[in-house]
Enzyme design. Structure first.
Site, PDB file in Angstrom:
ATOM      1  N   ARG A  79      30.251  63.041  18.407  1.00 49.05           N
ATOM      2  CA  ARG A  79      29.523  64.011  17.587  1.00 49.05           C
ATOM      3  C   ARG A  79      30.355  65.268  17.399  1.00 49.05           C
ATOM      4  NH1 ARG A  79      27.407  60.535  15.301  1.00 49.05           N
ATOM      5  NH2 ARG A  79      25.794  59.291  16.247  1.00 49.05           N
ATOM      6  N   CYS A  80      29.990  66.009  16.369  1.00 49.82           N
ATOM      7  CA  CYS A  80      30.631  67.275  16.037  1.00 49.82           C
ATOM      8  C   CYS A  80      30.698  68.151  17.285  1.00 49.82           C
ATOM      9  CB  CYS A  80      29.820  67.963  14.945  1.00 49.82           C
ATOM     10  SG  CYS A  80      30.426  69.584  14.495  1.00 49.82           S
ATOM     11  N   PRO A  81      31.826  68.745  17.543  1.00 49.78           N
ATOM     12  CA  PRO A  81      33.076  68.858  16.769  1.00 49.78           C
ATOM     13  C   PRO A  81      34.173  67.902  17.211  1.00 49.78           C
ATOM     14  CG  PRO A  81      33.143  70.485  18.501  1.00 49.78           C
ATOM     15  CD  PRO A  81      31.838  69.697  18.676  1.00 49.78           C
TER      16      PRO A  81
END
Length: 86
Positions: free
Chosen positions: A25-27
């Site tokens: 998941r981000c980042p």
């Protein structure tokens, strides 16, 4: 076989390298891209495999901010091709 700068064209050519960030998941996909791209020669294309919906926005934005070339998105992968500009 393609040389640096000749891979991952919008016509579906093969990239010079692949970074698998699926499930991250981000980042994390952008962090992985930032770490891996300098390992490739200028002109080479890295395909980032990322299934986080934020990657569709984050990766092109990172390219603009860092002066790298966003080449193409591959929704079926999902993957994003980035060419090392410098």
């Amino acid at each position: 076989m393609t040389g640096p700068g000749e891979g991952a064209r919008q016509d579906g050519g093969a990239p010079d390298g692949v970074l698998d960030c699926r499930g991250q998941r981000c980042p994390l996909p952008v962090i992985g891209l930032a770490r891996r791209l300098p390992e490739l020669p200028v002109g080479a294309v890295l395909r980032v495999l990322a299934d986080d919906p934020a990657a569709a926005v984050d990766i092109p934005a990172w390219c603009r901010m860092r002066g790298q070339e966003f080449v193409a998105a591959h929704p079926e992968g999902p993957g994003y091709d980035v060419r090392r500009a410098h």
